[in-house]
Design a protein around this motif. Structure first.
Motif, PDB file in Angstrom:
ATOM      1  N   ILE A 181       0.866  -1.182   0.000  1.00  0.00           N
ATOM      2  CA  ILE A 181       0.000   0.000   0.000  1.00  0.00           C
ATOM      3  C   ILE A 181       0.905   1.235   0.000  1.00  0.00           C
ATOM      4  CG2 ILE A 181      -1.873   1.207   1.235  1.00  0.00           C
ATOM      5  CD1 ILE A 181      -2.651  -1.651   0.532  1.00  0.00           C
ATOM      6  N   SER A 182       0.498   2.279  -0.743  1.00  0.00           N
ATOM      7  CA  SER A 182       1.389   3.449  -0.812  1.00  0.00           C
ATOM      8  C   SER A 182       1.328   4.279   0.471  1.00  0.00           C
ATOM      9  CB  SER A 182       1.066   4.316  -2.036  1.00  0.00           C
ATOM     10  OG  SER A 182      -0.277   4.725  -2.038  1.00  0.00           O
ATOM     11  N   ARG A 183       2.475   4.856   0.805  1.00  0.00           N
ATOM     12  CA  ARG A 183       2.589   5.702   2.001  1.00  0.00           C
ATOM     13  C   ARG A 183       2.013   7.087   1.720  1.00  0.00           C
ATOM     14  NH1 ARG A 183       8.092   6.477   3.451  1.00  0.00           N
ATOM     15  NH2 ARG A 183       7.558   6.493   5.641  1.00  0.00           N
ATOM     16  N   PHE A 184       1.783   7.383   0.461  1.00  0.00           N
ATOM     17  CA  PHE A 184       1.077   8.603   0.042  1.00  0.00           C
ATOM     18  C   PHE A 184      -0.347   8.171  -0.240  1.00  0.00           C
ATOM     19  CE2 PHE A 184       1.471  12.650  -2.621  1.00  0.00           C
ATOM     20  CZ  PHE A 184       0.137  12.730  -2.947  1.00  0.00           C
ATOM     21  N   THR A 210       6.198  22.802   2.890  1.00  0.00           N
ATOM     22  CA  THR A 210       5.239  21.717   2.614  1.00  0.00           C
ATOM     23  C   THR A 210       5.949  20.367   2.685  1.00  0.00           C
ATOM     24  OG1 THR A 210       4.141  23.222   1.094  1.00  0.00           O
ATOM     25  CG2 THR A 210       3.565  20.889   0.894  1.00  0.00           C
ATOM     26  N   GLN A 211       7.086  20.269   2.002  1.00  0.00           N
ATOM     27  CA  GLN A 211       7.793  18.973   1.964  1.00  0.00           C
ATOM     28  C   GLN A 211       8.299  18.571   3.350  1.00  0.00           C
ATOM     29  OE1 GLN A 211      10.571  20.048  -1.147  1.00  0.00           O
ATOM     30  NE2 GLN A 211       9.541  18.687  -2.599  1.00  0.00           N
ATOM     31  N   TYR A 212       8.807  19.565   4.091  1.00  0.00           N
ATOM     32  CA  TYR A 212       9.299  19.222   5.435  1.00  0.00           C
ATOM     33  C   TYR A 212       8.128  18.745   6.313  1.00  0.00           C
ATOM     34  CZ  TYR A 212      11.839  19.111   9.768  1.00  0.00           C
ATOM     35  OH  TYR A 212      12.399  18.669  10.941  1.00  0.00           O
ATOM     36  N   ILE A 270       4.821  14.635  -3.846  1.00  0.00           N
ATOM     37  CA  ILE A 270       5.176  13.234  -4.117  1.00  0.00           C
ATOM     38  C   ILE A 270       6.695  13.029  -4.088  1.00  0.00           C
ATOM     39  CG2 ILE A 270       5.409  13.046  -6.656  1.00  0.00           C
ATOM     40  CD1 ILE A 270       3.149  10.851  -6.341  1.00  0.00           C
ATOM     41  N   GLU A 271       7.415  14.106  -4.321  1.00  0.00           N
ATOM     42  CA  GLU A 271       8.883  14.081  -4.287  1.00  0.00           C
ATOM     43  C   GLU A 271       9.387  13.499  -2.952  1.00  0.00           C
ATOM     44  OE1 GLU A 271      10.819  15.112  -6.751  1.00  0.00           O
ATOM     45  OE2 GLU A 271      12.762  15.216  -5.728  1.00  0.00           O
ATOM     46  N   MET A 299       8.038   4.624  -1.513  1.00  0.00           N
ATOM     47  CA  MET A 299       6.601   4.806  -1.722  1.00  0.00           C
ATOM     48  C   MET A 299       5.747   3.721  -1.057  1.00  0.00           C
ATOM     49  SD  MET A 299       4.098   6.516  -2.842  1.00  0.00           S
ATOM     50  CE  MET A 299       4.405   7.738  -4.102  1.00  0.00           C
ATOM     51  N   MET A 300       6.209   2.458  -1.097  1.00  0.00           N
ATOM     52  CA  MET A 300       5.298   1.383  -0.699  1.00  0.00           C
ATOM     53  C   MET A 300       5.577   0.838   0.703  1.00  0.00           C
ATOM     54  SD  MET A 300       3.657   1.596  -3.432  1.00  0.00           S
ATOM     55  CE  MET A 300       2.365   0.382  -3.356  1.00  0.00           C
ATOM     56  N   LYS A 301       4.531   0.303   1.308  1.00  0.00           N
ATOM     57  CA  LYS A 301       4.641  -0.331   2.618  1.00  0.00           C
ATOM     58  C   LYS A 301       3.795  -1.608   2.585  1.00  0.00           C
ATOM     59  CE  LYS A 301       5.048   1.315   7.265  1.00  0.00           C
ATOM     60  NZ  LYS A 301       5.465   2.483   7.971  1.00  0.00           N
TER      61      LYS A 301
END
Ligand SMILES: NC(=O)c1ccc[n+]([C@@H]2O[C@H](COP(=O)([O-])OP(=O)(O)OC[C@H]3O[C@@H](n4cnc5c(N)ncnc54)[C@H](OP(=O)(O)O)[C@@H]3O)[C@@H](O)[C@H]2O)c1
Length: 295
Positions: A5-8, A254-256, A284-285, A291-293
């Motif tokens: 499953i994606s972490r995003f 935002t990214q932090y 998404i960067e 990305m995945m878990k």
């Protein structure tokens, strides 16, 4: 069999078209397609978002891909709507309401089963036993796969766990909020996956809004306490510290803010609301190397 499953997790409230100010559905569709191309497979919606429209639109955008996605929806909020007026919304997690709501969500999402179904808010007028035994039955019938609670406290989770296995908790968590240590430890000890929302405090942590900003009346932020002048001024010191830390790590605020949440070992996935492709690419960067878990 394990599932990745994606972490995003793509937050789909704005897809409902209400309460988030100006929204371009075509732009959100582009964002969803780019997100999928970058590995996102987790989507968060709810029956209440646009009174079913978010679920319907998500199904239409995903098309045949929808059965491969990990789609979470929420129920237990019902509404009545009269023309040109804001819908009246209340909690109803009675057995009939939950069953009826899930059948409607399945139709809206064009799915045979819902991968993850949350009770949106605890309904203190209905016995938890009634709600959660109903969910257990619906799970046995194959209409929902995993059961989640959204906005439940640790004490409420303990109570409902007597009636069925809770697989996921969805709760707010961001740079401005104290770490919910008790909830984290309860979830860890009971194999409940913590999915964070409000990671950008609905946009405040991007640094683009200040205490003088005026939101349109069709934007929920015109009503949210976190965007009131007094609240923003109270958060000033933390916002300055966020700005400083982000700069030090060569990241945007935002990214932090996103990294701060998704790097926390207690967090399974991070819900993010997205309005345009530029925002999607920036956010998404943060996940590009992880990305995945596994579920
Ligand atoms: N369980 C619940 O009760 C609950 C409650 C609320 C939300 N949610 C879920 O969480 C999702 C997100 O809602 P949220 O309140 O948590 O919002 P959020 O993710 O904290 O903030 C999202 C908003 O921030 C702005 N934004 C995002 N990325 C940006 C960037 N890179 N640069 C500048 N602005 C950016 C966008 O709004 P603007 O461009 O308009 O500023 C976007 O809509 C919802 O769609 C829903 O799935 C769940």
């Amino acid at each position: 069999m394990s599932e990745s499953i994606s972490r995003f997790c793509f937050g789909c409230e704005a897809l409902g078209g209400t309460d988030w100010g100006e929204v371009s559905l075509d732009e959100i569709e582009r964002c969803i397609n780019i997100a999928i191309a970058n590995g996102v497979n987790f989507f968060d919606t709810a029956a209440i978002y646009g009174l079913g429209l978010s679920e319907e639109r998500l199904a239409a955008i995903l098309g045949k891909r929808r059965s491969k996605m990990f789609i979470a929806t929420k129920g237990g909020l019902v509404w009545s709507k009269s023309k040109n007026k804001r819908a009246k919304v209340w909690k109803d997690s009675s057995a009939n309401s939950i069953r009826k709501g899930i059948i409607q969500s399945l139709k809206n999402l064009k799915l045979e089963y819902i991968p993850l179904f949350y009770i949106h808010w605890p309904d203190l007028e209905t016995d938890f036993e009634e709600t959660f035994y109903t969910l257990r039955d619906l799970q046995k019938e194959g209409l929902i796969k995993y059961i989640g609670c959204s906005n439940f406290s640790k004490e409420e989770l303990i109570k409902v766990s007597q009636f069925c296995k809770i697989d996921f908790l969805q709760a707010p968590f961001n740079f401005l909020i104290d770490h919910p240590k008790e909830l984290f430890s309860y979830c860890r000890n009971n194999a409940i996956k913590f999915v964070a929302y409000n990671v950008l405090s609905s946009g405040l942590l991007t640094g683009k809004y200040n205490e003088d900003y005026i939101f349109d009346s069709n934007d929920r932020r015109s009503r949210l306490y976190s965007f009131k002048r007094e609240s923003i001024l109270n958060s000033k010191r933390k916002l300055e510290s966020l700005k400083f830390k982000a700069k030090k790590h060569n990241l945007s605020m935002t990214q932090y803010s996103i990294k701060y949440i998704c790097d926390n070992e207690n967090i399974f996935s991070t819900i993010l609301g997205i309005k345009n492709v530029e925002q999607l690419k920036e956010n998404i960067e943060v996940f590009k190397h992880c990305m995945m878990k596994e579920l």
